[in-house]
Design a protein around this motif. Sequence first.
Motif, mmCIF file in Angstrom:
data_model
loop_
_atom_site.group_PDB
_atom_site.id
_atom_site.type_symbol
_atom_site.label_atom_id
_atom_site.label_comp_id
_atom_site.label_asym_id
_atom_site.label_seq_id
_atom_site.Cartn_x
_atom_site.Cartn_y
_atom_site.Cartn_z
ATOM 1 N N LYS A 1 10.426 62.873 -80.521
ATOM 2 C CA LYS A 1 11.256 64.027 -80.890
ATOM 3 C C LYS A 1 12.063 64.534 -79.700
ATOM 4 C CE LYS A 1 8.351 65.644 -84.638
ATOM 5 N NZ LYS A 1 7.520 66.737 -85.151
ATOM 6 N N LEU A 2 11.581 64.287 -78.490
ATOM 7 C CA LEU A 2 12.293 64.696 -77.279
ATOM 8 C C LEU A 2 13.263 63.632 -76.785
ATOM 9 C CD1 LEU A 2 9.375 66.405 -75.342
ATOM 10 C CD2 LEU A 2 11.174 67.489 -76.694
ATOM 11 N N GLY A 3 13.330 62.521 -77.521
ATOM 12 C CA GLY A 3 14.289 61.482 -77.173
ATOM 13 C C GLY A 3 13.824 60.517 -76.114
ATOM 14 N N GLU A 4 12.509 60.409 -75.912
ATOM 15 C CA GLU A 4 11.980 59.476 -74.924
ATOM 16 C C GLU A 4 11.400 58.263 -75.638
ATOM 17 O OE1 GLU A 4 9.446 62.467 -73.379
ATOM 18 O OE2 GLU A 4 10.684 62.736 -71.595
ATOM 19 N N SER A 5 11.640 57.103 -75.074
ATOM 20 C CA SER A 5 11.158 55.859 -75.671
ATOM 21 C C SER A 5 9.753 55.526 -75.164
ATOM 22 C CB SER A 5 12.103 54.716 -75.302
ATOM 23 O OG SER A 5 12.015 54.439 -73.912
ATOM 24 N N ALA A 6 9.160 54.507 -75.771
ATOM 25 C CA ALA A 6 7.854 54.029 -75.310
ATOM 26 C C ALA A 6 7.943 53.611 -73.847
ATOM 27 C CB ALA A 6 7.394 52.864 -76.179
ATOM 28 N N ALA A 7 9.084 53.063 -73.453
ATOM 29 C CA ALA A 7 9.271 52.657 -72.058
ATOM 30 C C ALA A 7 9.239 53.862 -71.125
ATOM 31 C CB ALA A 7 10.581 51.896 -71.897
ATOM 32 N N HIS A 8 9.756 55.000 -71.564
ATOM 33 C CA HIS A 8 9.692 56.220 -70.757
ATOM 34 C C HIS A 8 8.233 56.624 -70.504
ATOM 35 C CE1 HIS A 8 13.928 56.798 -72.016
ATOM 36 N NE2 HIS A 8 14.018 57.429 -70.858
ATOM 37 N N PHE A 9 7.431 56.611 -71.574
ATOM 38 C CA PHE A 9 6.031 57.001 -71.440
ATOM 39 C C PHE A 9 5.265 56.015 -70.564
ATOM 40 C CE2 PHE A 9 7.235 59.239 -75.367
ATOM 41 C CZ PHE A 9 6.832 60.516 -75.023
ATOM 42 N N ALA A 10 5.540 54.738 -70.722
ATOM 43 C CA ALA A 10 4.869 53.729 -69.897
ATOM 44 C C ALA A 10 5.280 53.859 -68.434
ATOM 45 C CB ALA A 10 5.184 52.331 -70.419
ATOM 46 N N ALA A 11 6.546 54.111 -68.193
ATOM 47 C CA ALA A 11 7.047 54.216 -66.823
ATOM 48 C C ALA A 11 6.494 55.436 -66.104
ATOM 49 C CB ALA A 11 8.575 54.260 -66.821
ATOM 50 N N ILE A 12 6.450 56.566 -66.793
ATOM 51 C CA ILE A 12 5.985 57.789 -66.136
ATOM 52 C C ILE A 12 4.490 57.704 -65.798
ATOM 53 C CG2 ILE A 12 5.360 59.202 -68.131
ATOM 54 C CD1 ILE A 12 6.948 61.485 -66.687
ATOM 55 N N SER A 13 3.752 56.902 -66.571
ATOM 56 C CA SER A 13 2.326 56.752 -66.294
ATOM 57 C C SER A 13 2.041 55.536 -65.417
ATOM 58 C CB SER A 13 1.543 56.643 -67.603
ATOM 59 O OG SER A 13 1.886 55.453 -68.281
ATOM 60 N N GLY A 14 3.076 54.737 -65.137
ATOM 61 C CA GLY A 14 2.896 53.554 -64.302
ATOM 62 C C GLY A 14 2.188 52.417 -65.017
ATOM 63 N N ASN A 15 2.258 52.376 -66.339
ATOM 64 C CA ASN A 15 1.577 51.358 -67.128
ATOM 65 C C ASN A 15 2.415 50.075 -67.158
ATOM 66 O OD1 ASN A 15 0.359 49.775 -69.102
ATOM 67 N ND2 ASN A 15 -0.271 51.550 -70.296
ATOM 68 N N LEU A 16 2.144 49.199 -66.191
ATOM 69 C CA LEU A 16 2.933 47.971 -66.052
ATOM 70 C C LEU A 16 2.708 46.999 -67.192
ATOM 71 C CD1 LEU A 16 2.528 47.385 -62.221
ATOM 72 C CD2 LEU A 16 4.361 48.557 -63.436
ATOM 73 N N VAL A 17 1.496 46.947 -67.712
ATOM 74 C CA VAL A 17 1.213 46.043 -68.833
ATOM 75 C C VAL A 17 2.051 46.439 -70.043
ATOM 76 C CG1 VAL A 17 -0.569 45.239 -70.430
ATOM 77 C CG2 VAL A 17 -1.105 45.500 -68.005
ATOM 78 N N ALA A 18 2.083 47.726 -70.347
ATOM 79 C CA ALA A 18 2.884 48.201 -71.485
ATOM 80 C C ALA A 18 4.366 47.911 -71.254
ATOM 81 C CB ALA A 18 2.664 49.690 -71.709
ATOM 82 N N LEU A 19 4.844 48.116 -70.036
ATOM 83 C CA LEU A 19 6.255 47.845 -69.743
ATOM 84 C C LEU A 19 6.588 46.366 -69.897
ATOM 85 C CD1 LEU A 19 6.931 50.226 -66.770
ATOM 86 C CD2 LEU A 19 8.133 50.216 -68.945
ATOM 87 N N GLU A 20 5.673 45.495 -69.488
ATOM 88 C CA GLU A 20 5.892 44.051 -69.662
ATOM 89 C C GLU A 20 6.020 43.711 -71.146
ATOM 90 O OE1 GLU A 20 6.533 41.584 -67.735
ATOM 91 O OE2 GLU A 20 5.808 42.093 -65.747
ATOM 92 N N VAL A 21 5.137 44.275 -71.963
ATOM 93 C CA VAL A 21 5.172 44.017 -73.411
ATOM 94 C C VAL A 21 6.467 44.555 -74.002
ATOM 95 C CG1 VAL A 21 4.083 44.580 -75.629
ATOM 96 C CG2 VAL A 21 2.671 43.937 -73.661
ATOM 97 N N ILE A 22 6.840 45.760 -73.632
ATOM 98 C CA ILE A 22 8.080 46.362 -74.135
ATOM 99 C C ILE A 22 9.272 45.500 -73.753
ATOM 100 C CG2 ILE A 22 9.633 48.346 -73.860
ATOM 101 C CD1 ILE A 22 7.011 50.052 -73.535
ATOM 102 N N LYS A 23 9.310 45.026 -72.521
ATOM 103 C CA LYS A 23 10.407 44.182 -72.061
ATOM 104 C C LYS A 23 10.438 42.851 -72.814
ATOM 105 C CE LYS A 23 12.201 41.963 -67.910
ATOM 106 N NZ LYS A 23 11.933 41.670 -66.491
ATOM 107 N N GLU A 24 9.257 42.225 -72.967
ATOM 108 C CA GLU A 24 9.169 40.941 -73.677
ATOM 109 C C GLU A 24 9.603 41.057 -75.134
ATOM 110 O OE1 GLU A 24 5.153 39.624 -73.151
ATOM 111 O OE2 GLU A 24 5.433 39.278 -71.000
ATOM 112 N N GLN A 25 9.371 42.225 -75.730
ATOM 113 C CA GLN A 25 9.722 42.449 -77.139
ATOM 114 C C GLN A 25 11.151 42.953 -77.310
ATOM 115 O OE1 GLN A 25 7.750 41.593 -79.783
ATOM 116 N NE2 GLN A 25 6.482 40.684 -78.200
ATOM 117 N N GLY A 26 11.918 42.985 -76.226
ATOM 118 C CA GLY A 26 13.319 43.359 -76.319
ATOM 119 C C GLY A 26 13.590 44.839 -76.128
#
Length: 70
Positions: free
Chosen positions: A6-31
């Motif tokens: 609702k605030l306009g942040e993507s899953a990548a925003h949440f993963a990045a702010i928490s430093g979750n590299l595994v989630a970012l890799e998955v997000i990147k791999e999925q386009g």
Amino acid sequence: MNWKSKLGESAAHFAAISGNLVALEVIKEQGGDLKMKSDTSNESPLDYSMKSAHVDVFKVSGYEDVITIR
């Protein structure tokens, strides 16, 4: 992969702010768009990661040449 909260942040925003590299890799791999700007702050997940001192996010996103880790 480019869903926004609702605030306009993507899953990548949440993963990045928490430093979750595994989630970012998955997000990147999925386009997922790691450059997508938040609707409220007009910042990308990369901007969020730098504010939170999660420098490793740049390695995942392909921007490792932008910074120097000392």
